[in-house]
Write a protein that holds these residues in place. Sequence first.
Motif, PDB file in Angstrom:
ATOM      1  N   ILE A   1       0.884  -1.524  -0.272  1.00  0.00           N
ATOM      2  CA  ILE A   1      -0.183  -0.109   0.225  1.00  0.00           C
ATOM      3  C   ILE A   1       0.631   0.955  -0.132  1.00  0.00           C
ATOM      4  CG2 ILE A   1      -1.598   1.359   1.258  1.00  0.00           C
ATOM      5  CD1 ILE A   1      -2.960  -1.399   2.375  1.00  0.00           C
ATOM      6  N   LEU A   2       0.910   1.913  -0.869  1.00  0.00           N
ATOM      7  CA  LEU A   2       2.016   3.580  -0.924  1.00  0.00           C
ATOM      8  C   LEU A   2       1.218   4.629  -0.553  1.00  0.00           C
ATOM      9  CD1 LEU A   2       2.388   3.309  -4.834  1.00  0.00           C
ATOM     10  CD2 LEU A   2       3.812   2.701  -3.597  1.00  0.00           C
ATOM     11  N   ASN A   3       1.721   4.464   0.717  1.00  0.00           N
ATOM     12  CA  ASN A   3       0.749   5.717   1.316  1.00  0.00           C
ATOM     13  C   ASN A   3       1.669   6.400   2.386  1.00  0.00           C
ATOM     14  OD1 ASN A   3       2.108   3.920   3.009  1.00  0.00           O
ATOM     15  ND2 ASN A   3       0.150   4.174   4.756  1.00  0.00           N
ATOM     16  N   LYS A   4       1.533   7.627   2.591  1.00  0.00           N
ATOM     17  CA  LYS A   4       2.215   8.702   3.677  1.00  0.00           C
ATOM     18  C   LYS A   4       1.529   8.309   4.978  1.00  0.00           C
ATOM     19  CE  LYS A   4       3.771  12.990   3.436  1.00  0.00           C
ATOM     20  NZ  LYS A   4       3.306  14.824   3.544  1.00  0.00           N
ATOM     21  N   ILE A   5       2.711   7.837   6.032  1.00  0.00           N
ATOM     22  CA  ILE A   5       2.215   8.159   7.341  1.00  0.00           C
ATOM     23  C   ILE A   5       3.350   9.217   7.697  1.00  0.00           C
ATOM     24  CG2 ILE A   5       2.971   6.424   9.333  1.00  0.00           C
ATOM     25  CD1 ILE A   5       2.332   3.646   7.620  1.00  0.00           C
ATOM     26  N   THR A   6       3.000  10.203   8.326  1.00  0.00           N
ATOM     27  CA  THR A   6       2.977  10.712   9.182  1.00  0.00           C
ATOM     28  C   THR A   6       3.658  10.418  10.819  1.00  0.00           C
ATOM     29  OG1 THR A   6       2.208  12.279   8.273  1.00  0.00           O
ATOM     30  CG2 THR A   6       2.771  13.317  10.490  1.00  0.00           C
ATOM     31  N   ARG A   7       4.022  10.269  11.450  1.00  0.00           N
ATOM     32  CA  ARG A   7       4.883   9.839  13.182  1.00  0.00           C
ATOM     33  C   ARG A   7       4.747  11.148  14.009  1.00  0.00           C
ATOM     34  NH1 ARG A   7       9.055   6.980  16.105  1.00  0.00           N
ATOM     35  NH2 ARG A   7       8.302   6.034  18.087  1.00  0.00           N
ATOM     36  N   ALA A   8       3.646  10.825  15.201  1.00  0.00           N
ATOM     37  CA  ALA A   8       3.434  11.517  15.788  1.00  0.00           C
ATOM     38  C   ALA A   8       4.342  11.157  17.296  1.00  0.00           C
ATOM     39  CB  ALA A   8       2.295  12.565  16.372  1.00  0.00           C
ATOM     40  N   ILE A   9       5.143  11.361  18.268  1.00  0.00           N
ATOM     41  CA  ILE A   9       5.849  10.567  19.302  1.00  0.00           C
ATOM     42  C   ILE A   9       5.255  10.270  20.813  1.00  0.00           C
ATOM     43  CG2 ILE A   9       8.060  10.717  18.238  1.00  0.00           C
ATOM     44  CD1 ILE A   9       8.567  12.298  20.661  1.00  0.00           C
ATOM     45  N   ASP A  10       3.943  11.554  20.632  1.00  0.00           N
ATOM     46  CA  ASP A  10       2.646  11.288  21.674  1.00  0.00           C
ATOM     47  C   ASP A  10       2.016  12.185  21.387  1.00  0.00           C
ATOM     48  OD1 ASP A  10       3.937  13.696  21.683  1.00  0.00           O
ATOM     49  OD2 ASP A  10       5.183  13.510  24.206  1.00  0.00           O
ATOM     50  N   GLY A  11       0.581  12.544  22.466  1.00  0.00           N
ATOM     51  CA  GLY A  11      -0.276  13.542  21.643  1.00  0.00           C
ATOM     52  C   GLY A  11      -0.035  14.912  21.342  1.00  0.00           C
ATOM     53  N   VAL A  12       0.851  14.909  22.235  1.00  0.00           N
ATOM     54  CA  VAL A  12       1.498  16.999  22.272  1.00  0.00           C
ATOM     55  C   VAL A  12       1.774  17.056  20.861  1.00  0.00           C
ATOM     56  CG1 VAL A  12       3.151  17.807  23.375  1.00  0.00           C
ATOM     57  CG2 VAL A  12       1.862  16.809  24.401  1.00  0.00           C
ATOM     58  N   HIS A  13       2.669  16.471  20.351  1.00  0.00           N
ATOM     59  CA  HIS A  13       3.448  16.312  19.375  1.00  0.00           C
ATOM     60  C   HIS A  13       2.343  16.419  18.552  1.00  0.00           C
ATOM     61  CE1 HIS A  13       6.287  14.977  16.219  1.00  0.00           C
ATOM     62  NE2 HIS A  13       6.609  15.829  15.742  1.00  0.00           N
ATOM     63  N   ALA A  14       1.181  15.112  18.103  1.00  0.00           N
ATOM     64  CA  ALA A  14      -0.167  15.063  17.373  1.00  0.00           C
ATOM     65  C   ALA A  14      -0.417  16.289  16.972  1.00  0.00           C
ATOM     66  CB  ALA A  14      -0.537  14.090  17.897  1.00  0.00           C
ATOM     67  N   LEU A  15      -1.120  16.792  18.774  1.00  0.00           N
ATOM     68  CA  LEU A  15      -1.076  18.108  18.548  1.00  0.00           C
ATOM     69  C   LEU A  15      -0.465  19.117  17.958  1.00  0.00           C
ATOM     70  CD1 LEU A  15      -3.262  18.807  21.837  1.00  0.00           C
ATOM     71  CD2 LEU A  15      -4.859  18.083  19.670  1.00  0.00           C
TER      72      LEU A  15
END
Lengths: 372, 138
Positions: free
Chosen positions: B29-43
Amino acid sequence: MDKKSPSDTAEFNISAYDQAEFNDLLFENMPDYAFVKNDSFKIVKANSAFLSMYPTNIRDKVIGYTTVEDYQPKEAELFLARDKEAFEQGYSETVETITFPDHRIRTLLTRKKRFEAIDGRTYILGIATDVTEREELIEKLRKSNDDLDQFAYMASHDLKAPLTAIAKLVSWIDEDHRSELPVGAIENFELIKSRINRMTQLLNDMLTYSRVNQTPHEKEEFSFKDLVLEQFDMICIDKEFNLSCCELIVSLQKDAIAIVLRNLLANAIKHHHLDHGNIDVTIEEKKGFYLIKVTDDGPGIDPQYSSKIFEMFQTLKPRDQQEGSGIGLAICKKIANHYAGDITLIDQPNGTSFLVTWPSVPTQQPPFKRIK
Amino acid sequence: MNHDLNVLLVEDDDIDFMSIVRSFKKRKILNKITRAIDGVHALELLREETITKPFIVLLDLQMPRMSGLEFLDTIRNDDMLNDIVIFVLTTSDNEQDIVKSYKKHIAGYFLKDRVSDQFLDVVDVLDGYWRILQLPKG
């Protein structure tokens, strides 16, 4: 032991007058706080232990008084409620924490018994035992047991995460680079995988052990035979074992019994010296309890290990010869004991036989025997 | 039909992150995954609009600084972000966690233990979901 001589008994034959004096002696010298209240809740008699709760300057304001104002209003309300209960129902009993008039805070087991005097009026006899240390120890013990369970839970839960990560990394190396690895390395990788599985099993069983009695199991009516067959079918998958089981409709904590049966059946199969064998499960109803017996025709267990096998992490063979966490029987024992039952190994010449006793009547008894 | 599956993966564990990336690759599956290491980073990533819409969030629950449940709380109270589709992916089979998560309108709750070590099941579900999904534009 010496036999009682007739003269010894004769010495206890005291006259009615002496009897009254003896009763006073007993009342006065007992270590418990003893008192008599009349139907208007006034103290009419109290022993020296009871009086010692009050500061010396108000000790003459005890007999003939309710002394309610000497206590915290909430505490007084509670013991007056118990007084009323004793007057109405003949008896009351409570464990209460009281701030004494001399400001000490103690926990008392107080029993109150109604009686009628020759004057036709009713009174209550109150006897309060100081159980402060006992209650504190019980509380400490309860807390440390809870902490231990919590610790085992956290430890096994948190240890699982890095273990899962190791398992993944190993399988990725295997997937991506298997063709590049020398035979020796592949063999060692297989060993790593088997140890990972063993540790996973160990952690899962530890989790089960720490949580096993957290969910209360209600009694339900079920067919014992169906339950045994159900558990057997779950475990005995690729081996030829014959199971015989007697039928009885029982009313027990089904889910808890199921865990015990599952472990015993699994052990019978796993530890059998052959890949086929016979297992016999019986249940008998006795007065107040059931006897469940699980017997196999396997190699048997040396009686010298009859208590060791129920300890945590104990196995009788190296784990490289026989996979096992050494927790299964410890779980069985913990469950059985929780429901006031027990599990033991029966000494017999051939095979292994476990006996489980499981109460069929509620085991919750009043914590203290009532005074007659 | 949607194009490539865009995922914001909120996951503090490196191996779990690698594991999910591997599973996507395995399914080609060709996809773009963005990673956040926790909730703060994700926000931070969401508020900076680093991630191209449309996307879905895969959220772990136990994380440092801001946990998954705290993250859900914040998102659902944020007028700009409260329409985001979020799936929970966690090791916690605690009933409370499951109930609390659904009360914050998650689209699904996956257990890490149950989905084998490779998350292939989760990836398959998300891929199928994504193919037929209609999301608000812009």
